[in-house]
Design a protein around this motif. Structure first.
Motif, short mmCIF file in Angstrom:
data_model
loop_
_atom_site.label_atom_id
_atom_site.label_comp_id
_atom_site.label_asym_id
_atom_site.label_seq_id
_atom_site.Cartn_x
_atom_site.Cartn_y
_atom_site.Cartn_z
N LEU A 1 0.86 -1.18 0.00
CA LEU A 1 0.00 0.00 0.00
C LEU A 1 0.90 1.23 0.00
O LEU A 1 1.87 1.28 0.75
CB LEU A 1 -0.89 0.00 1.25
N ALA A 2 0.58 2.21 -0.84
CA ALA A 2 1.35 3.45 -0.87
C ALA A 2 0.84 4.41 0.20
O ALA A 2 -0.38 4.56 0.39
CB ALA A 2 1.25 4.10 -2.25
N LEU A 3 1.77 5.06 0.90
CA LEU A 3 1.46 6.14 1.83
C LEU A 3 2.20 7.37 1.33
O LEU A 3 3.44 7.36 1.24
CB LEU A 3 1.88 5.81 3.26
N TYR A 4 1.45 8.40 0.96
CA TYR A 4 2.03 9.62 0.40
C TYR A 4 2.28 10.61 1.53
O TYR A 4 1.35 10.99 2.25
CB TYR A 4 1.10 10.22 -0.65
N VAL A 5 3.55 11.03 1.66
CA VAL A 5 3.95 11.96 2.71
C VAL A 5 4.33 13.27 2.00
O VAL A 5 5.31 13.32 1.27
CB VAL A 5 5.12 11.40 3.53
N HIS A 6 3.50 14.30 2.23
CA HIS A 6 3.66 15.59 1.52
C HIS A 6 4.22 16.66 2.44
O HIS A 6 3.96 16.67 3.64
CB HIS A 6 2.31 16.08 1.01
N GLN A 7 4.96 17.59 1.83
CA GLN A 7 5.40 18.78 2.54
C GLN A 7 4.58 19.96 2.03
O GLN A 7 4.37 20.10 0.83
CB GLN A 7 6.89 19.04 2.31
N PHE A 8 4.07 20.75 2.96
CA PHE A 8 3.32 21.93 2.55
C PHE A 8 4.01 23.17 3.08
O PHE A 8 4.78 23.12 4.04
CB PHE A 8 1.85 21.86 3.03
N GLN A 9 3.72 24.30 2.43
CA GLN A 9 4.26 25.58 2.86
C GLN A 9 3.26 26.24 3.78
O GLN A 9 2.09 26.42 3.42
CB GLN A 9 4.51 26.49 1.65
N PRO A 10 3.68 26.59 5.01
CA PRO A 10 2.74 27.22 5.93
C PRO A 10 2.30 28.59 5.39
O PRO A 10 3.05 29.28 4.71
CB PRO A 10 3.53 27.38 7.23
N GLN A 11 1.04 28.93 5.70
CA GLN A 11 0.48 30.23 5.30
C GLN A 11 1.15 31.32 6.16
O GLN A 11 1.30 31.15 7.36
CB GLN A 11 -1.02 30.25 5.53
N ASN A 12 1.51 32.41 5.51
CA ASN A 12 2.07 33.55 6.27
C ASN A 12 0.95 34.27 6.98
O ASN A 12 -0.10 34.53 6.40
CB ASN A 12 2.78 34.53 5.33
N ALA A 13 1.17 34.60 8.23
CA ALA A 13 0.17 35.34 9.00
C ALA A 13 0.15 36.77 8.52
O ALA A 13 1.18 37.41 8.36
CB ALA A 13 0.48 35.28 10.48
N ALA A 14 -1.05 37.30 8.25
CA ALA A 14 -1.16 38.67 7.72
C ALA A 14 -1.35 39.66 8.83
O ALA A 14 -1.79 39.41 9.88
CB ALA A 14 -2.32 38.76 6.75
#
Length: 159
Positions: free
Chosen positions: A146-159
């Motif tokens: 079974l494939a497990l996809y591990v992603h990296q995301f860019q955090p949202q900048n606080a405005a």
């Protein structure tokens, strides 16, 4: 090495005499799983991907749920069940577990037996994003993946 707990049960015996080797019916990863007192499998939050802003990352808890079927020829046989989770290069294995399981003999002989291990994985460390492969082996023979996809995301900048 992640911590783990294993639960197993006989369930859903069906009449089938041609079954000669252990087969994997299903394999999944979830947020939670258990077997009820009457041997019903309860699974919540099935997933195939996780994400993090930074790596290495530690996933606090997940459950690996699988079902193996064995026929009458395998009643009473002990086998080595291995579960491995490897990165794309097969260089890092955050999960590498092996334990012995014995195929039970059901009340109605000649029936297919289902063995349903539930593995609780705690604090599993993923060194990098990518596609990880979860493999189930019985006596060294791979029964399924079974494939497990591990992603990296860019955090949202606080405005």
């Amino acid at each position: 090495q992640p911590l783990f707990a294993v639960a197993s049960a006989i369930s859903g015996c069906t009449r089938r005499t041609e079954k000669l080797s252990m087969e994997l019916n299903f394999l999944l990863i979830a947020d939670y799983a258990n077997l009820s007192i009457d041997q019903k499998l309860n699974v919540m939050g099935i997933f195939e991907s996780i994400q993090s802003a930074a790596f290495p990352m530690t996933h606090p808890e997940m459950y690996v749920v699988l079902r193996l079927e064995a026929g009458a020829a395998e009643y009473g046989r002990a086998f080595k069940l291995s579960v491995k989770l490897m990165d794309e290069d097969a260089g890092n294995s955050p999960v590498d577990l092996s334990f012995e399981v014995t195929v039970p003999t059901p009340p109605q002989r000649g029936s297919t037996v289902r063995v349903q291990p539930i593995l609780r994985l705690s604090n599993t460390v993923f060194q990098k994003p990518g596609t990880y492969q979860l493999s189930v082996l019985v006596d060294g023979d791979e029964k399924g993946t079974l494939a497990l996809y591990v992603h990296q995301f860019q955090p949202q900048n606080a405005a």
